[in-house]
Design a protein around this motif. Structure first.
Motif, short mmCIF file in Angstrom:
data_model
loop_
_atom_site.label_atom_id
_atom_site.label_comp_id
_atom_site.label_asym_id
_atom_site.label_seq_id
_atom_site.Cartn_x
_atom_site.Cartn_y
_atom_site.Cartn_z
N GLU A 63 39.62 -6.09 8.47
CA GLU A 63 40.51 -6.55 9.53
C GLU A 63 39.72 -7.04 10.73
OE1 GLU A 63 43.56 -3.68 10.56
OE2 GLU A 63 43.58 -2.95 8.49
N ASP A 64 40.28 -8.06 11.39
CA ASP A 64 39.67 -8.57 12.61
C ASP A 64 39.61 -7.45 13.65
OD1 ASP A 64 38.64 -10.59 14.40
OD2 ASP A 64 40.61 -10.55 15.38
N GLY A 65 38.45 -7.22 14.20
CA GLY A 65 38.29 -6.22 15.26
C GLY A 65 37.82 -4.87 14.78
N CYS A 66 37.83 -4.64 13.46
CA CYS A 66 37.32 -3.35 12.95
C CYS A 66 35.80 -3.42 12.87
CB CYS A 66 37.91 -3.04 11.58
SG CYS A 66 37.38 -1.41 10.95
N ARG A 88 37.19 -3.17 18.18
CA ARG A 88 36.71 -4.03 19.26
C ARG A 88 37.45 -3.74 20.56
NH1 ARG A 88 38.01 -9.01 17.20
NH2 ARG A 88 40.10 -8.66 18.04
N ASP A 89 38.75 -3.54 20.48
CA ASP A 89 39.57 -3.29 21.67
C ASP A 89 40.92 -2.73 21.26
OD1 ASP A 89 41.00 -5.56 20.73
OD2 ASP A 89 39.88 -6.90 22.08
N ALA A 90 41.72 -2.40 22.25
CA ALA A 90 43.04 -1.81 21.99
C ALA A 90 43.95 -2.78 21.24
CB ALA A 90 43.68 -1.37 23.29
N GLU A 91 43.79 -4.05 21.48
CA GLU A 91 44.62 -5.05 20.79
C GLU A 91 44.35 -5.04 19.29
OE1 GLU A 91 45.34 -9.86 20.70
OE2 GLU A 91 44.60 -8.95 22.55
N ALA A 92 43.09 -4.98 18.90
CA ALA A 92 42.75 -4.94 17.47
C ALA A 92 43.30 -3.67 16.82
CB ALA A 92 41.23 -5.02 17.28
N LEU A 93 43.22 -2.56 17.54
CA LEU A 93 43.77 -1.30 17.03
C LEU A 93 45.28 -1.38 16.89
CD1 LEU A 93 43.51 1.64 16.16
CD2 LEU A 93 43.49 2.26 18.58
#
Length: 124
Positions: A63-66, A88-93
């Motif tokens: 996944e993008d951001g993991c 990467r950030d709260a948005e990715a989570l």
């Protein structure tokens, strides 16, 4: 400076990595997020849980951001399983918490749990 941590003991009936997305105060700025989740399982379900979650971790890593998603088993208690996640950030989570397999996995493993604790950490 010491890192700021937010920890929440969550009822196992609502267990899931998406719960960790909700356990950090809003005043902390968005940045890389680390999550440690501790699951305690009924002994007869530990192996099935590990198999299910290793597959989940493999898909999550794509996944993008993991940045990291590891499944670990305690050396002194094979019924304790840990996730170490880095986003990467709260948005990715937040995006990760909404993928359909989160609810699907939770429906499978919830009956296997005796406890769960998620701790969300900032990287200073």
């Amino acid at each position: 400076l010491s890192p700021r941590f937010s920890s929440a003991r969550l009822p196992w009936a609502r267990a899931g990595a998406d719960d960790a997305a909700n356990c950090l105060p809003e005043e902390i700025p968005m940045s890389r997020i680390m999550i440690v989740v501790e699951f305690e399982l009924q002994p007869q379900h530990a192996d099935d849980f590990i198999k299910l979650m290793k597959n989940h971790a493999e898909l999550s890593r794509k996944e993008d951001g993991c940045q990291q998603f590891d499944v670990l088993q305690a050396q002194d208690d094979p019924n304790k399983i840990f996730f170490i996640e880095s986003w990467r950030d709260a948005e990715a989570l937040a995006v990760h918490s909404k993928v359909p397999r989160m609810a699907e996995n939770r429906a499978i493993y919830e009956p296997w749990l005796t406890s769960r604790k998620a701790t969300r950490c900032n990287v200073p």
